[in-house]
Write an enzyme that holds these catalytic residues in place. Sequence first.
Site, PDB file in Angstrom:
ATOM      1  N   CYS A 130      41.569  34.141  48.692  1.00  6.52           N
ATOM      2  CA  CYS A 130      41.380  32.836  48.034  1.00  6.52           C
ATOM      3  C   CYS A 130      42.646  31.954  47.926  1.00  6.52           C
ATOM      4  CB  CYS A 130      40.980  33.389  46.493  1.00  6.52           C
ATOM      5  SG  CYS A 130      40.886  31.970  45.263  1.00  6.52           S
ATOM      6  N   CYS A 133      43.638  30.807  44.240  1.00  6.95           N
ATOM      7  CA  CYS A 133      43.925  31.599  43.514  1.00  6.95           C
ATOM      8  C   CYS A 133      45.523  31.928  43.945  1.00  6.95           C
ATOM      9  CB  CYS A 133      43.296  32.973  43.520  1.00  6.95           C
ATOM     10  SG  CYS A 133      41.295  32.806  43.313  1.00  6.95           S
ATOM     11  N   ASP A 134      45.800  32.109  45.000  1.00  8.09           N
ATOM     12  CA  ASP A 134      47.028  32.763  45.444  1.00  8.09           C
ATOM     13  C   ASP A 134      48.038  31.874  46.373  1.00  8.09           C
ATOM     14  OD1 ASP A 134      46.207  35.163  44.342  1.00  8.09           O
ATOM     15  OD2 ASP A 134      45.437  35.794  46.135  1.00  8.09           O
TER      16      ASP A 134
END
Length: 297
Positions: A130, A133-134
């Site tokens: 992701c 997300c990261d």
Amino acid sequence: MTDCIIAGAGPAGLSAAVYACRFGHSVKIVEPLAPGGQLMYIDKIENYPASGPVSGFTLADTMQSQAEGFGAEIIYDEVTAVKQEDGFFTLTCSGSELQAKSVIIATGARHRKLGIPGEDRFEGRGVSYCATCDGPFYRGKHVVVVGGGDTALTEALYLSRICLDVTLIHRRDTFRAQDFLVREVGRRENIHLLMNRQVKEVNGDEKVSSVTLDDGSRITTDGIFIFAGIKPNSSPFSGLVETDAQGFIVTDTKLRTSVKGIFAAGDVRTTPFRQVITAAADGALAAQSQDEFLSDR
């Protein structure tokens, strides 16, 4: 007979439990592993409102405590089949059968993995599924993206805005993504394409340092983002509710499925954006629709 059974204790399921309990319904959550779902695999979350940087485990633990505090009961089991009889639902689990007046499916989805050495070992330490997300953890760094579909190219474009450079690796000579995404990727000077190549191993010590390709060469990188697709955890329900070609459960805007009394929330349903916050929002809406259904009964 329970008012509402929720299949899955990820952010969608736990959020649904909080709202369903607050609406005054009896709630049971069936979860085969541990509450939190994919939260349990996220080292740090920075984009969940009001929480600040927090580990996935901590956020999951807080959500679980809140749901149980409102009266939800968590049953550690797995739903294997669901049938409807006389307006009620029977859920067959590994160790028991449960009956409910309504069901919320929040079983989530799982990332398709490459199945190569080092992938599991470095998950959360350089291996990610992701970019939203990261990606910020790799600001100004070198990253590798694997995939050739819309998601892979979209995420590569996102990463190119914050990373020093992006190496996009695809096993074929052409992309499966939409033409406008392919054109946009071609315009980015810091996206480098490696076609007809496959990643065969992820290397590192404490974290990812390089990847090995099928021709034996190595690429130095700070992280690898894998976009080989996702699979919904919908198989116990696929014969009962409508799903799309990939198995995601089809819902309307109020998260009602094709079967009256069954709702779906989170990554298991057809949705354009899969994040912790959207899953939690889905859970709240599914519980509100479920409350309307029970009130009408």
